[in-house]
Design a protein around this motif. Structure first.
Motif, PDB file in Angstrom:
ATOM      1  N   LEU A   1       0.861  -1.136   0.002  1.00 56.82           N
ATOM      2  CA  LEU A   1       0.145   0.040  -0.005  1.00 56.82           C
ATOM      3  C   LEU A   1       0.835   1.183  -0.058  1.00 56.82           C
ATOM      4  O   LEU A   1       0.702   2.190  -0.753  1.00 56.82           O
ATOM      5  N   GLU A   2       1.927   1.314   0.785  1.00 63.36           N
ATOM      6  CA  GLU A   2       2.868   2.347   0.874  1.00 63.36           C
ATOM      7  C   GLU A   2       3.637   2.590  -0.509  1.00 63.36           C
ATOM      8  O   GLU A   2       3.641   3.793  -0.990  1.00 63.36           O
ATOM      9  N   LEU A   3       4.070   1.701  -1.041  1.00 57.97           N
ATOM     10  CA  LEU A   3       4.543   1.744  -2.644  1.00 57.97           C
ATOM     11  C   LEU A   3       3.361   2.248  -3.699  1.00 57.97           C
ATOM     12  O   LEU A   3       3.944   3.124  -4.286  1.00 57.97           O
ATOM     13  N   MET A   4       2.347   1.669  -3.460  1.00 58.27           N
ATOM     14  CA  MET A   4       1.288   2.274  -4.456  1.00 58.27           C
ATOM     15  C   MET A   4       0.982   3.982  -3.827  1.00 58.27           C
ATOM     16  O   MET A   4       0.625   4.446  -4.936  1.00 58.27           O
ATOM     17  N   GLN A   5       1.098   4.226  -2.739  1.00 56.41           N
ATOM     18  CA  GLN A   5       0.905   5.458  -2.424  1.00 56.41           C
ATOM     19  C   GLN A   5       1.953   6.465  -3.035  1.00 56.41           C
ATOM     20  O   GLN A   5       1.798   7.545  -3.555  1.00 56.41           O
ATOM     21  N   LYS A   6       3.059   5.753  -2.936  1.00 56.11           N
ATOM     22  CA  LYS A   6       4.384   6.622  -3.449  1.00 56.11           C
ATOM     23  C   LYS A   6       4.224   6.761  -4.999  1.00 56.11           C
ATOM     24  O   LYS A   6       4.549   7.837  -5.597  1.00 56.11           O
ATOM     25  N   ALA A   7       3.843   5.640  -5.414  1.00 53.16           N
ATOM     26  CA  ALA A   7       3.699   5.708  -7.151  1.00 53.16           C
ATOM     27  C   ALA A   7       2.496   6.816  -7.459  1.00 53.16           C
ATOM     28  O   ALA A   7       3.015   7.338  -8.463  1.00 53.16           O
ATOM     29  N   LEU A   8       1.451   6.843  -6.822  1.00 56.24           N
ATOM     30  CA  LEU A   8       0.452   7.647  -7.204  1.00 56.24           C
ATOM     31  C   LEU A   8       0.828   9.079  -7.062  1.00 56.24           C
ATOM     32  O   LEU A   8       0.795   9.901  -7.666  1.00 56.24           O
ATOM     33  N   ALA A   9       1.691   9.398  -5.971  1.00 55.86           N
ATOM     34  CA  ALA A   9       2.099  10.608  -5.465  1.00 55.86           C
ATOM     35  C   ALA A   9       3.101  11.036  -6.639  1.00 55.86           C
ATOM     36  O   ALA A   9       3.354  12.361  -6.862  1.00 55.86           O
ATOM     37  N   TRP A  10       3.761  10.060  -7.205  1.00 56.41           N
ATOM     38  CA  TRP A  10       4.810  10.428  -8.330  1.00 56.41           C
ATOM     39  C   TRP A  10       4.063  10.819  -9.679  1.00 56.41           C
ATOM     40  O   TRP A  10       4.447  11.671 -10.281  1.00 56.41           O
TER      41      TRP A  10
ATOM     42  N   MET B   1       1.261  13.128 -14.668  1.00 51.45           N
ATOM     43  CA  MET B   1       0.215  13.051 -15.782  1.00 51.45           C
ATOM     44  C   MET B   1      -0.604  14.636 -16.050  1.00 51.45           C
ATOM     45  O   MET B   1      -0.852  14.763 -16.979  1.00 51.45           O
ATOM     46  N   VAL B   2      -0.656  15.412 -14.738  1.00 49.65           N
ATOM     47  CA  VAL B   2      -1.302  16.578 -15.170  1.00 49.65           C
ATOM     48  C   VAL B   2      -0.489  17.466 -15.925  1.00 49.65           C
ATOM     49  O   VAL B   2      -0.968  18.128 -16.918  1.00 49.65           O
ATOM     50  N   LEU B   3       0.762  17.542 -15.659  1.00 49.67           N
ATOM     51  CA  LEU B   3       1.941  18.218 -16.497  1.00 49.67           C
ATOM     52  C   LEU B   3       1.996  18.014 -17.639  1.00 49.67           C
ATOM     53  O   LEU B   3       1.550  18.764 -18.724  1.00 49.67           O
ATOM     54  N   GLY B   4       1.833  16.655 -18.065  1.00 50.80           N
ATOM     55  CA  GLY B   4       1.921  16.222 -19.457  1.00 50.80           C
ATOM     56  C   GLY B   4       0.728  16.466 -20.349  1.00 50.80           C
ATOM     57  O   GLY B   4       0.682  16.903 -21.273  1.00 50.80           O
ATOM     58  N   ALA B   5      -0.564  16.375 -19.501  1.00 49.12           N
ATOM     59  CA  ALA B   5      -1.739  16.496 -19.770  1.00 49.12           C
ATOM     60  C   ALA B   5      -1.916  18.159 -20.463  1.00 49.12           C
ATOM     61  O   ALA B   5      -2.950  18.396 -21.369  1.00 49.12           O
ATOM     62  N   MET B   6      -1.302  18.935 -19.711  1.00 52.74           N
ATOM     63  CA  MET B   6      -1.321  20.483 -19.879  1.00 52.74           C
ATOM     64  C   MET B   6      -0.730  20.628 -21.515  1.00 52.74           C
ATOM     65  O   MET B   6      -1.383  21.729 -21.937  1.00 52.74           O
ATOM     66  N   ILE B   7      -0.043  19.736 -21.775  1.00 57.75           N
ATOM     67  CA  ILE B   7       0.575  20.059 -23.313  1.00 57.75           C
ATOM     68  C   ILE B   7      -0.077  18.895 -24.253  1.00 57.75           C
ATOM     69  O   ILE B   7      -0.605  19.494 -25.239  1.00 57.75           O
TER      70      ILE B   7
END
Length: 81
Positions: free
Chosen positions: A44-53, A58-64
């Motif tokens: 669960l901790e690894l999944m949270q870290k992956a989502l936080a990264w 994804m938002v930054l890339g979607a802006m382009i």
């Protein structure tokens, strides 16, 4: 879209069959994780870290990507019926 849904159903069925087989051998998810040296909390901790990264990237890339896709979609030639 049909191919994607078909793939999801196939993965779900394969997972169900594999889980039933492992259950027949009296194995649980916690036991399998313990054998590879992990705990459910660590997963669960690894999944949270992956989502936080991943989420900010994804938002930054979607802006382009999204505006470029919209422009490309608007400049496509019209489809024939």
């Amino acid at each position: 879209m049909f191919h994607f849904l078909s793939m999801i159903v196939k993965i779900a069925l394969a997972s169900l069959l594999c889980g039933a087989l492992l259950s027949a051998f009296d194995m649980s998810a916690a036991e399998v994780l313990a054998k590879v040296g992990m705990t459910p909390e660590h997963v669960l901790e690894l999944m949270q870290k992956a989502l936080a990264w991943a989420l900010p990237n994804m938002v930054l890339g979607a802006m382009i990507i999204v505006p470029l896709w919209i422009i490309a979609y608007m400049l496509r030639p019209p489809r024939r019926s």
